[in-house]
Design an enzyme around this catalytic site. Structure first.
Site, PDB file in Angstrom:
ATOM      1  N   SER A  16       0.660  -1.416  -0.111  1.00  0.00           N
ATOM      2  CA  SER A  16       0.083   0.032  -0.111  1.00  0.00           C
ATOM      3  C   SER A  16       0.843   1.337  -0.151  1.00  0.00           C
ATOM      4  CB  SER A  16      -0.814   0.039   1.186  1.00  0.00           C
ATOM      5  OG  SER A  16      -1.797   1.273   1.275  1.00  0.00           O
ATOM      6  N   LYS A  68     -13.245  -5.516   5.356  1.00  0.00           N
ATOM      7  CA  LYS A  68     -14.384  -4.363   5.559  1.00  0.00           C
ATOM      8  C   LYS A  68     -15.531  -4.636   6.429  1.00  0.00           C
ATOM      9  CE  LYS A  68     -12.447  -1.530   1.999  1.00  0.00           C
ATOM     10  NZ  LYS A  68     -12.931  -0.960   0.742  1.00  0.00           N
ATOM     11  N   ASP A 104     -15.651   4.872   0.598  1.00  0.00           N
ATOM     12  CA  ASP A 104     -15.594   4.373  -0.708  1.00  0.00           C
ATOM     13  C   ASP A 104     -16.552   5.104  -1.639  1.00  0.00           C
ATOM     14  OD1 ASP A 104     -13.364   2.440  -0.169  1.00  0.00           O
ATOM     15  OD2 ASP A 104     -15.004   1.080   0.579  1.00  0.00           O
ATOM     16  N   ASN A 159     -19.859 -10.552 -10.229  1.00  0.00           N
ATOM     17  CA  ASN A 159     -19.041 -11.127  -9.217  1.00  0.00           C
ATOM     18  C   ASN A 159     -18.790 -12.444  -9.742  1.00  0.00           C
ATOM     19  OD1 ASN A 159     -17.498 -10.643  -6.652  1.00  0.00           O
ATOM     20  ND2 ASN A 159     -18.895 -11.989  -5.884  1.00  0.00           N
TER      21      ASN A 159
END
Length: 170
Positions: A16, A68, A104, A159
């Site tokens: 990251s 999350k 987000d 998905n």
């Protein structure tokens, strides 16, 4: 005063850029804090996150995949974005609480609006208000909500795991 600490938490956070970016801003504005990363394996999440959240110097976390949704039971409250999306990407720690939020959708919406401002005037009005979302993690749920707020009428979600697709007509 002791230095505050914040981290990005996930399964591949060593890659990251968040620690570099946040530390730059902390240093630039003389904020007595440091930002790092913590990698947790899925099977160790519950025990590890409990330890992290108890750290006295901790002021916040950014949560990324695949945690999350798993972070929610460890928090004392959620804002409306996190509640509706069922996912948290930011944890704010105060003396008496651990508050979860989800930015987000807001970030995605701001990126759309930036395109509008940078010369593609009225492009949102010119679209057919159809969007395609690939993947259905915590960010997707928040982005769907933001697209609906912007007036998108059809949102298709793809998905690899059909069972994971949640009712996008919230």
């Amino acid at each position: 005063m002791s230095k505050k600490k914040a981290f990005v938490v996930g399964s591949n956070t060593s890659a990251s850029l968040s620690p570099t970016i946040f530390q730059y801003w902390f240093d630039k504005y003389n904020i007595n804090a440091e930002y790092g990363y913590i990698e947790i394996k899925k099977e160790n999440f519950k025990n590890e996150i409990k330890k992290i959240l108890k750290e006295e110097s901790l002021c916040g976390l950014n949560i990324t995949t695949p945690f999350k949704e798993k972070i929610i039971p460890h928090l004392t409250s959620l804002d409306s974005e996190a509640e509706i999306s069922g996912a948290v990407n930011c944890v704010i720690k105060t003396k008496n609480s651990l508050r979860g939020t989800n930015t987000d959708g807001l970030g995605f919406l701001n990126a759309l609006l930036a395109k509008e401002i940078k010369g593609s005037k009225n492009w949102l009005k010119k679209t057919n208000k159809v969007a395609v979302i690939v993947g259905f993690g915590g960010a997707a749920k928040s982005i769907i909500k933001s697209l609906k707020k912007t007036g998108f009428e059809k949102i298709y979600v793809f998905n690899r795991d059909y069972e994971k697709i949640w009712n996008a007509s919230m």
